[in-house]
Design an enzyme around this catalytic site. Sequence first.
Site, PDB file in Angstrom:
ATOM      1  N   SER A  69      12.684  15.873  52.519  1.00 39.44           N
ATOM      2  CA  SER A  69      12.935  17.300  52.318  1.00 39.44           C
ATOM      3  C   SER A  69      14.372  17.617  51.923  1.00 39.44           C
ATOM      4  O   SER A  69      14.622  18.644  51.319  1.00 39.44           O
ATOM      5  CB  SER A  69      12.541  18.078  53.568  1.00 39.44           C
ATOM      6  OG  SER A  69      13.203  17.575  54.700  1.00 39.44           O
ATOM      7  N   HIS A 122       6.362  18.785  50.775  1.00 39.71           N
ATOM      8  CA  HIS A 122       6.975  19.073  49.475  1.00 39.71           C
ATOM      9  C   HIS A 122       6.229  18.453  48.291  1.00 39.71           C
ATOM     10  O   HIS A 122       6.663  18.582  47.152  1.00 39.71           O
ATOM     11  CB  HIS A 122       8.434  18.624  49.467  1.00 39.71           C
ATOM     12  CG  HIS A 122       9.239  19.301  50.527  1.00 39.71           C
ATOM     13  ND1 HIS A 122       9.778  20.560  50.357  1.00 39.71           N
ATOM     14  CD2 HIS A 122       9.555  18.928  51.788  1.00 39.71           C
ATOM     15  CE1 HIS A 122      10.406  20.925  51.462  1.00 39.71           C
ATOM     16  NE2 HIS A 122      10.284  19.948  52.348  1.00 39.71           N
ATOM     17  N   LYS A 177       4.780  26.378  51.205  1.00 38.53           N
ATOM     18  CA  LYS A 177       5.727  25.968  50.160  1.00 38.53           C
ATOM     19  C   LYS A 177       5.058  26.167  48.799  1.00 38.53           C
ATOM     20  O   LYS A 177       4.875  27.304  48.388  1.00 38.53           O
ATOM     21  CB  LYS A 177       6.208  24.557  50.476  1.00 38.53           C
ATOM     22  CG  LYS A 177       7.091  24.617  51.728  1.00 38.53           C
ATOM     23  CD  LYS A 177       7.565  23.329  52.300  1.00 38.53           C
ATOM     24  CE  LYS A 177       8.473  23.651  53.488  1.00 38.53           C
ATOM     25  NZ  LYS A 177       8.652  22.567  54.416  1.00 38.53           N
TER      26      LYS A 177
END
Length: 384
Positions: free
Chosen positions: A178, A206, A238
């Site tokens: 990250s 991610h 996200k």
Amino acid sequence: MIWDELDSELGALEHAGLRRTRRTLERPCGPEAQSGGRRLISFCSNDYLGLASDPRLIEAACAGARAWGVGSGASHLVSGHLGAHAELEAKLATFTGFARALLFSTGYMANLGVVPSLVGRNDAVFSDRLNHASLIDSVLLARAENQRYPHADLAALEGLLAASRARRKLILTDAVFSMDGDLAPLPELLELAERFDAWLVVDDAHGFGVLGPQGRGSVAHFALPATRRLVYMGTLGKAAGVAGAFVAGDATVIEWLVQHARTYIFTTASSPILACALTASLDLIAGADARREHLQRLVSELREGLGDTRWRLQPSPTAIQPVIIGDNHETLRIADALFERGLWVPAIRPPTVPRGTARLRVSLSAAHQAEHVARLVDALRDLA
Ligand SMILES: *Cc1c(COP(=O)(O)O)cnc(C)c1O
């Protein structure tokens, strides 16, 4: 007095350049932010596909509220498991290629639920040193022995696995790191997991939505088989643009989590509004090849633009592009200088990253335009 201690510790944080502050935004999440009346180009969010304020998801959320109400009313195992949640879970399983998926309220809670369900005392977790804080905490909560290996060091991991006398073993890793943006060597990790009879738990916060065909995530990116020992965690706040997380895996593993994951059992099911927005988001993700290509072009433009400056770019192929500065105060100074030019890049400092590696964490989104990135490149070159 007990609070004097807090005052002096907060003062020490300030002095070390480690005190964090929040900025209140006056517009929805997007590449053009506004704070304190100032317009800024933001390189902060994890909204990689630009879906957080997408009108189609807003509409799905409104329709979801009308169909299901705003609250679920109870935990999943009592009476909070609504049709909206069930539909989303089925769709997540199909999309990721696993037998079954389980919805959690946040990625943090998913990680805190999964690891202690699979291992406990007398067991060992093998963790990459750069793993996300929620994974670190999950090992503490599991009370398992934590064997940390140097970042992506397969030989070191193999040595630890070979020497371990633990009853059960679990390899734990971010799929996309990250704060660095690089990918874990998932095929090799899975091979080690097979060889040493370990679980492999992958946190794809991610990668989900961004990597792999149709954004199916890091496991799809590496074309790994959905084997029983692979447990996949993806977050939904996200790239998916909403909130929440899921764990996907073998049907028995997911059933085990339903019975054991305390952060699943002892919490109110998330709002059905979110589930409805997320079901719509999965369709947008699957059809977002153009956005993913645009994002990849922006990544190349940033990397080429900064290639010959003194700031070391990490070998990151993803939307996370850290510029390592090192010193906390200098990192803050550069972030402030960028801010003065209307460019908002977060300064990431310890303990989020190892000491001496404070950095600007540039995070790109498909919602950025080439011109936004060009402005950032010009400013950084100027400051370098
Ligand atoms: C953001 C993040 C999480 C936490 O997910 P939330 O849904 O925001 O709680 C977990 N792991 C990693 C690697 C993350 O980046």
